[in-house]
Design a protein around this motif. Structure first.
Motif, mmCIF file in Angstrom:
data_model
loop_
_atom_site.group_PDB
_atom_site.id
_atom_site.type_symbol
_atom_site.label_atom_id
_atom_site.label_comp_id
_atom_site.label_asym_id
_atom_site.label_seq_id
_atom_site.Cartn_x
_atom_site.Cartn_y
_atom_site.Cartn_z
ATOM 1 N N VAL A 11 0.916 -1.411 -0.181
ATOM 2 C CA VAL A 11 0.162 -0.022 0.132
ATOM 3 C C VAL A 11 0.829 1.586 0.393
ATOM 4 N N VAL A 12 0.588 1.634 -1.397
ATOM 5 C CA VAL A 12 1.676 3.235 -1.113
ATOM 6 C C VAL A 12 0.574 4.779 0.250
ATOM 7 N N ALA A 13 -1.241 4.948 -0.486
ATOM 8 C CA ALA A 13 -1.484 5.566 0.604
ATOM 9 C C ALA A 13 -2.939 5.248 0.046
ATOM 10 N N VAL A 14 -3.295 5.902 1.333
ATOM 11 C CA VAL A 14 -4.691 6.046 1.531
ATOM 12 C C VAL A 14 -5.128 6.632 2.156
ATOM 13 N N SER A 15 -6.737 7.130 1.230
ATOM 14 C CA SER A 15 -7.821 7.903 1.027
ATOM 15 C C SER A 15 -8.815 8.186 1.969
ATOM 16 N N ARG A 16 -9.201 8.833 2.218
ATOM 17 C CA ARG A 16 -10.794 8.927 3.006
ATOM 18 C C ARG A 16 -11.676 10.521 2.441
ATOM 19 N N ASP A 17 -12.745 10.370 2.139
ATOM 20 C CA ASP A 17 -13.970 11.995 2.404
ATOM 21 C C ASP A 17 -15.641 11.448 2.794
ATOM 22 N N LEU A 109 -7.691 -9.516 -2.015
ATOM 23 C CA LEU A 109 -6.467 -8.650 -1.543
ATOM 24 C C LEU A 109 -6.472 -8.600 0.064
ATOM 25 N N HIS A 110 -5.715 -8.465 0.794
ATOM 26 C CA HIS A 110 -5.134 -9.220 1.785
ATOM 27 C C HIS A 110 -4.299 -8.251 1.994
ATOM 28 N N LEU A 111 -4.400 -6.277 2.836
ATOM 29 C CA LEU A 111 -4.275 -5.394 3.219
ATOM 30 C C LEU A 111 -3.464 -5.175 4.143
ATOM 31 N N GLY A 112 -2.159 -5.003 4.858
ATOM 32 C CA GLY A 112 -2.212 -4.918 6.140
ATOM 33 C C GLY A 112 -2.308 -6.680 6.712
ATOM 34 N N GLU A 113 -2.126 -6.322 7.991
ATOM 35 C CA GLU A 113 -2.154 -7.622 9.352
ATOM 36 C C GLU A 113 -3.786 -8.657 8.558
ATOM 37 N N GLY A 114 -4.910 -7.583 8.671
ATOM 38 C CA GLY A 114 -5.986 -8.059 8.436
ATOM 39 C C GLY A 114 -7.454 -7.862 7.271
ATOM 40 N N ALA A 115 -7.401 -6.513 7.009
ATOM 41 C CA ALA A 115 -8.060 -5.941 5.812
ATOM 42 C C ALA A 115 -8.336 -7.039 4.927
ATOM 43 N N CYS A 116 -9.121 -7.303 4.116
ATOM 44 C CA CYS A 116 -9.246 -7.823 3.191
ATOM 45 C C CYS A 116 -10.341 -7.290 2.430
ATOM 46 N N VAL A 117 -10.284 -7.057 0.842
ATOM 47 C CA VAL A 117 -11.248 -7.062 -0.052
ATOM 48 C C VAL A 117 -11.496 -8.035 -1.120
ATOM 49 N N VAL A 164 -7.523 -2.418 9.753
ATOM 50 C CA VAL A 164 -6.626 -1.133 9.531
ATOM 51 C C VAL A 164 -5.776 -1.347 8.083
ATOM 52 N N VAL A 165 -5.713 0.019 7.309
ATOM 53 C CA VAL A 165 -5.396 -0.567 6.733
ATOM 54 C C VAL A 165 -4.062 0.842 6.107
ATOM 55 N N ARG A 166 -2.787 0.975 6.410
ATOM 56 C CA ARG A 166 -1.540 1.804 6.218
ATOM 57 C C ARG A 166 -0.728 1.980 4.992
ATOM 58 N N PRO A 167 -0.220 3.189 4.910
ATOM 59 C CA PRO A 167 0.746 2.970 3.615
ATOM 60 C C PRO A 167 1.473 2.496 3.976
ATOM 61 N N GLY A 168 2.570 1.345 3.535
ATOM 62 C CA GLY A 168 3.876 -0.005 4.181
ATOM 63 C C GLY A 168 2.869 -0.566 4.085
ATOM 64 N N ASP A 169 1.879 -0.568 4.704
ATOM 65 C CA ASP A 169 1.255 -2.091 4.529
ATOM 66 C C ASP A 169 1.234 -3.691 3.736
ATOM 67 N N VAL A 171 0.515 -6.533 0.627
ATOM 68 C CA VAL A 171 -0.657 -6.763 -0.680
ATOM 69 C C VAL A 171 -0.585 -8.392 -0.343
ATOM 70 N N ARG A 172 -0.832 -9.153 -0.418
ATOM 71 C CA ARG A 172 -0.905 -10.127 -1.004
ATOM 72 C C ARG A 172 -1.914 -10.463 -1.478
ATOM 73 N N VAL A 173 -2.148 -10.617 -3.191
ATOM 74 C CA VAL A 173 -3.300 -11.313 -3.390
ATOM 75 C C VAL A 173 -3.759 -12.446 -3.475
ATOM 76 N N GLU A 174 -4.855 -12.887 -2.826
ATOM 77 C CA GLU A 174 -5.072 -14.630 -2.785
ATOM 78 C C GLU A 174 -6.264 -14.626 -4.614
ATOM 79 N N LEU A 175 -5.922 -15.636 -6.031
ATOM 80 C CA LEU A 175 -6.882 -15.619 -6.571
ATOM 81 C C LEU A 175 -8.589 -16.786 -6.330
#
Length: 186
Positions: A11-17, A109-117, A164-169, A171-175
């Protein structure tokens, strides 16, 4: 498959609005909420939140809870004379080292320690991109060598595991199991 390019997938950056703006401010971290999306983001929810889709049918399921873009697109756009940074195209998560557009529908997409999309489809770039910067739409929406439409504006997904997802986390892909279906616009 966790690292599809050279180097680390991250992860390079995260954003929200909280409001419906085209661009989203970069923040230090975002919290993904299972079945909801990015906490505090205008596009989070179980039903569609994008204004044009709400106008058509507000009861549709929200397949666009999280928008992800690969930072390599920004490199490509810069080479074409555009200056685009994380968050400016409205994405929630900017990655590097993952071929997002080449992944199939249902990829996790597993992002960081536990998030998954779970990926649901491609973002369909629209005129708002040209309103943001003239000429940008033709760079992210064009024709592939075979004549098919090429959409480079990122991918959309739903949150299947919060965290929680932060820059530097990492990314692991699971097909997904079974026959792989290419991403299509959602």
């Amino acid at each position: 498959m966790g690292n599809q390019g050279t180097g680390r997938s991250e992860v390079v950056a995260v954003s929200r609005d909280r409001d419906h703006h085209f661009s989203k401010p970069v923040v230090d971290e975002v919290t993904l909420v299972e079945g909801w999306g990015v906490e505090g983001d205008a596009h989070a929810g179980t039903t569609v939140q994008h204004r044009s889709r709400v106008a058509r049918d507000p009861s549709q399921p929200n397949l666009r809870q999280v928008h992800l873009i690969h930072a390599e697109l920004f490199d490509e756009l810069e080479a074409a004379g555009h200056s685009v940074r994380p968050g400016l195209l409205g994405e929630n998560v900017t990655t590097r080292g993952v071929d997002l557009l080449g992944l199939p529908t249902g990829a996790l997409l597993h992002l960081g320690e536990g998030a998954c999309v779970r990926l649901t489809g491609l973002r369909n770039p629209c005129q708002q991109i040209n309103d943001f910067e003239p000429g940008l739409l033709r760079e992210v929406l064009g024709r592939a060598a075979d004549g098919s439409v090429s959409r480079k504006g990122g991918v959309m997904g739903v949150v299947v595991a919060g965290g929680v997802v932060r820059p530097g986390d990492a990314v692991r892909v699971e097909l997904p199991a079974g026959e792989l279906e290419p991403l299509s616009p959602v």
